[in-house]
Design a protein around this motif. Structure first.
Motif, PDB file in Angstrom:
ATOM      1  N   PRO A 140      -8.105   7.221  -0.387  1.00  0.00           N
ATOM      2  CA  PRO A 140      -6.533   7.528  -1.050  1.00  0.00           C
ATOM      3  C   PRO A 140      -6.429   8.842  -1.181  1.00  0.00           C
ATOM      4  O   PRO A 140      -7.628   9.629  -0.426  1.00  0.00           O
ATOM      5  N   ASP A 170      -5.551  -1.921   1.176  1.00  0.00           N
ATOM      6  CA  ASP A 170      -4.346  -2.054   1.825  1.00  0.00           C
ATOM      7  C   ASP A 170      -3.483  -1.719   2.769  1.00  0.00           C
ATOM      8  O   ASP A 170      -3.525  -2.259   4.591  1.00  0.00           O
ATOM      9  N   ARG A 171      -3.472  -0.680   3.400  1.00  0.00           N
ATOM     10  CA  ARG A 171      -2.550   0.255   3.437  1.00  0.00           C
ATOM     11  C   ARG A 171      -3.943   0.318   5.118  1.00  0.00           C
ATOM     12  O   ARG A 171      -3.062   0.204   6.336  1.00  0.00           O
ATOM     13  N   LEU A 220      -7.536   6.771   5.396  1.00  0.00           N
ATOM     14  CA  LEU A 220      -6.841   6.157   4.644  1.00  0.00           C
ATOM     15  C   LEU A 220      -7.432   4.494   5.387  1.00  0.00           C
ATOM     16  O   LEU A 220      -7.311   3.358   4.605  1.00  0.00           O
ATOM     17  N   PRO A 247      -0.749   5.320  -1.766  1.00  0.00           N
ATOM     18  CA  PRO A 247      -2.150   5.170  -1.501  1.00  0.00           C
ATOM     19  C   PRO A 247      -2.731   6.569  -2.322  1.00  0.00           C
ATOM     20  O   PRO A 247      -3.254   7.107  -1.624  1.00  0.00           O
ATOM     21  N   GLY A 305     -10.372   3.667   3.778  1.00  0.00           N
ATOM     22  CA  GLY A 305      -9.536   3.467   2.588  1.00  0.00           C
ATOM     23  C   GLY A 305      -9.931   4.406   1.308  1.00  0.00           C
ATOM     24  O   GLY A 305     -10.128   4.024   0.076  1.00  0.00           O
ATOM     25  N   LEU A 345      -5.493   3.141  -7.170  1.00  0.00           N
ATOM     26  CA  LEU A 345      -5.334   4.688  -5.515  1.00  0.00           C
ATOM     27  C   LEU A 345      -6.058   3.562  -4.201  1.00  0.00           C
ATOM     28  O   LEU A 345      -6.005   3.514  -3.742  1.00  0.00           O
ATOM     29  N   ARG A 346      -7.870   2.969  -4.620  1.00  0.00           N
ATOM     30  CA  ARG A 346      -8.618   3.064  -3.933  1.00  0.00           C
ATOM     31  C   ARG A 346      -7.892   1.807  -3.317  1.00  0.00           C
ATOM     32  O   ARG A 346      -7.748   1.309  -2.279  1.00  0.00           O
ATOM     33  N   ARG A 347      -7.350   0.881  -4.369  1.00  0.00           N
ATOM     34  CA  ARG A 347      -7.027  -0.523  -3.959  1.00  0.00           C
ATOM     35  C   ARG A 347      -5.486  -0.500  -2.797  1.00  0.00           C
ATOM     36  O   ARG A 347      -5.234  -1.116  -2.198  1.00  0.00           O
ATOM     37  N   GLU A 348      -4.795   0.759  -3.071  1.00  0.00           N
ATOM     38  CA  GLU A 348      -3.988   0.733  -2.151  1.00  0.00           C
ATOM     39  C   GLU A 348      -3.844   1.108  -0.916  1.00  0.00           C
ATOM     40  O   GLU A 348      -3.691   1.000  -0.124  1.00  0.00           O
ATOM     41  N   ALA A 349      -5.137   2.387  -0.629  1.00  0.00           N
ATOM     42  CA  ALA A 349      -5.509   2.596   0.791  1.00  0.00           C
ATOM     43  C   ALA A 349      -6.068   1.866   1.196  1.00  0.00           C
ATOM     44  O   ALA A 349      -6.309   1.643   2.108  1.00  0.00           O
TER      45      ALA A 349
END
Length: 359
Positions: free
Chosen positions: A272, A337-338, A267, A302, A270, A331-335
Motif C-alpha cells: 500500500p 486485491d488491486r 501495488l 489501497p 501488494g 490496506l495490505r489486503r486492498e493492495a
C-alpha cells in the motif's frame, strides 16, 4: 526520404526515473507487437538545450515519417517540431511532467519553460499525457483541445514479503532526491515518530540536486534518525527488488506528480501507499479525496491521501498505520486485491499506437 516505422526521440539520460522507466517499457511493448521502433537518445542539456543540441533533434525528426518525442525534449523545441509537421511529418509529444512544474525554478525560468512548452505542444500533431490528471492540466494551461491519455502499465511482480517485523515495519520512499519529491517532509514526519519502532529507506539518486541531497543527509543526522532512516542512493535491478521485497508501506511525498509510476509498482507487489493530494499519484492509487474511504466504485483505497507539505498530517497518518495492526492488514489486503487488476504495458502500447496511427 523518411523511413517507415516509428522514431522514438528521448534524452540520453540513464538516471533511474519514472519517465525513463515508462519510455523503456513502452518501447519494449511496442516492439512486442511487431512495430519497428528506432530509439534516438539525444545528448545535450535537455530540457534547457544549447544551440549545439538542436541539429541532432532535427535529424531525428527528419528520419521518420512518424515520431514520438519525450516531453523533456519536445517542450524545448517548438520550432523544430513545427518545421517537421510543416514538412508533412507526424510528431506526437509524450509528456510525463509539465516543463514548468519542477520545484525550485525561479519565476523567469518557469515562465520561459511554460511559454516554450505551450508553443511546442500546440505545434505537435498530437499530445499524449501519462495520466488524466496531467492531460486535464496540460489542456487548461496551454489551450489544448484533445490531449490523449496513456497511463503507465506494470510488469507482473512477486508479492512483497515485507519486513517480517510487525513491531518494526519498513517504510520505503523511491524517487530522486529533489525538492519536487520533497523527501524533507517525510523525514520531518519521521522525526515526530521517534517514540515508535520502524525503519525507513529512501531510495533515489542524489545527483539531480546535490545541495538538496546534502540537506536531507544533514536532516537525518540532526533529527537523530541516522540509525533508522537510510538514504540508499539510486538503486536498480536486484538491489531495488530487494528494497521492494522488504517494504511494508510506500510513502510518496511529491509536491508535483503527473501519475506516480512508483505507486503502481508498489501495488504490483501488494504494497500500500501514502500519497499527496492534488497530484497524479492519487489517480495512480485510485482517484479519491482526502478521505481514503472514497475509493473507486465505493471500494477502499489501497493506501491513504494526505495534503502536500503537511508534516503534521503525514505524521498522524503514519502514526495510525504504525499503531493499528487492523489498518495495516486492511490496506495490505486492498493492495493485494488491486495487484490482480493492474493493466500491463501492452495496454499502454495499444493506447499509444491508436494515437500514432501506425502499425
Amino acid at each position: 526520404m523518411a523511413a517507415p516505422g516509428l522514431g522514438f526521440v528521448t534524452w540520453d539520460d540513464e538516471r533511474p526515473s519514472g519517465g525513463n522507466t515508462y519510455d523503456r517499457e513502452l518501447v519494449a511493448a511496442l516492439r512486442a507487437t511487431g512495430m519497428d521502433v528506432a530509439v534516438q537518445a539525444l545528448p545535450g542539456t535537455w530540457p534547457v538545450p544549447s544551440p549545439e543540441d538542436m541539429p541532432a533533434l532535427t535529424q531525428a525528426l527528419d528520419a521518420h515519417q512518424t515520431s514520438l518525442v519525450d516531453g523533456i525534449v519536445a517542450s524545448a523545441a517548438p520550432r523544430q517540431i513545427a518545421d517537421a509537421v510543416a514538412a508533412g511529418r507526424r510528431v506526437v509529444a509524450l509528456v510525463h511532467m509539465a516543463a514548468a512544474d519542477e520545484i525550485g525554478l525561479d519565476p523567469a525560468e518557469r515562465d520561459r519553460r511554460e511559454e516554450t512548452e505551450r508553443h511546442a505542444l500546440q505545434a505537435a500533431s498530437a499530445v499524449v499525457a501519462t495520466s488524466r490528471t496531467a492531460a486535464d492540466d496540460l489542456a487548461a494551461r496551454h489551450g489544448l483541445t484533445d490531449v490523449q491519455v496513456a497511463r503507465p502499465g506494470v510488469r507482473p511482480a512477486p508479492a512483497a514479503a515485507g519486513s517480517g517485523h510487525d513491531d518494526a515495519p519498513r517504510l520505503l520512499a523511491v524517487g530522486s532526491l529533489t525538492p519536487t519529491k520533497d523527501q524533507a517532509t517525510f523525514l520531518h514526519a519521521l522525526g515526530r515518530l521517534r517514540d515508535l519502532t520502524w525503519t525507513a529507506h529512501l531510495v533515489g539518486s542524489p545527483d539531480v540536486d546535490p545541495d538538496y541531497a546534502a540537506r536531507l543527509r544533514a536532516l537525518v543526522d540532526e533529527s537523530g534518525l541516522d540509525e533508522r532512516a537510510e538514504l540508499t542512493g539510486a538503486l536498480i535491478g536486484e538491489a531495488l527488488e530487494t528494497e521492494w521485497a522488504a517494504a511494508d508501506l510506500l510513502v510518496l511525498t511529491s509536491r508535483s506528480e503527473t501519475f506516480g509510476l512508483v505507486v503502481t509498482e508498489a501495488l504490483s507487489r501488494g504494497v500500500p501507499a501514502v500519497v499527496t493530494a492534488g497530484t497524479g499519484a492519487v489517480e495512480a492509487l485510485g482517484r479519491a479525496g482526502p478521505d481514503r474511504r472514497s475509493g473507486p466504485a465505493g471500494a477502499n483505497l489501497p493506501g491513504c491521501v494526505v495534503p502536500a507539505r503537511d508534516v503534521v498530517a503525514l505524521a498522524a497518518v503514519l502514526r495510525r498505520w504504525l499503531t493499528d495492526p487492523t489498518l495495516r492488514t486492511a490496506l495490505r489486503r486492498e493492495a493485494l486485491d488491486r495487484r490482480e487488476r493492474l493493466p500491463g504495458w501492452d495496454t499502454t502500447a495499444a493506447m499509444i499506437t491508436e494515437v500514432l496511427g501506425v502499425g
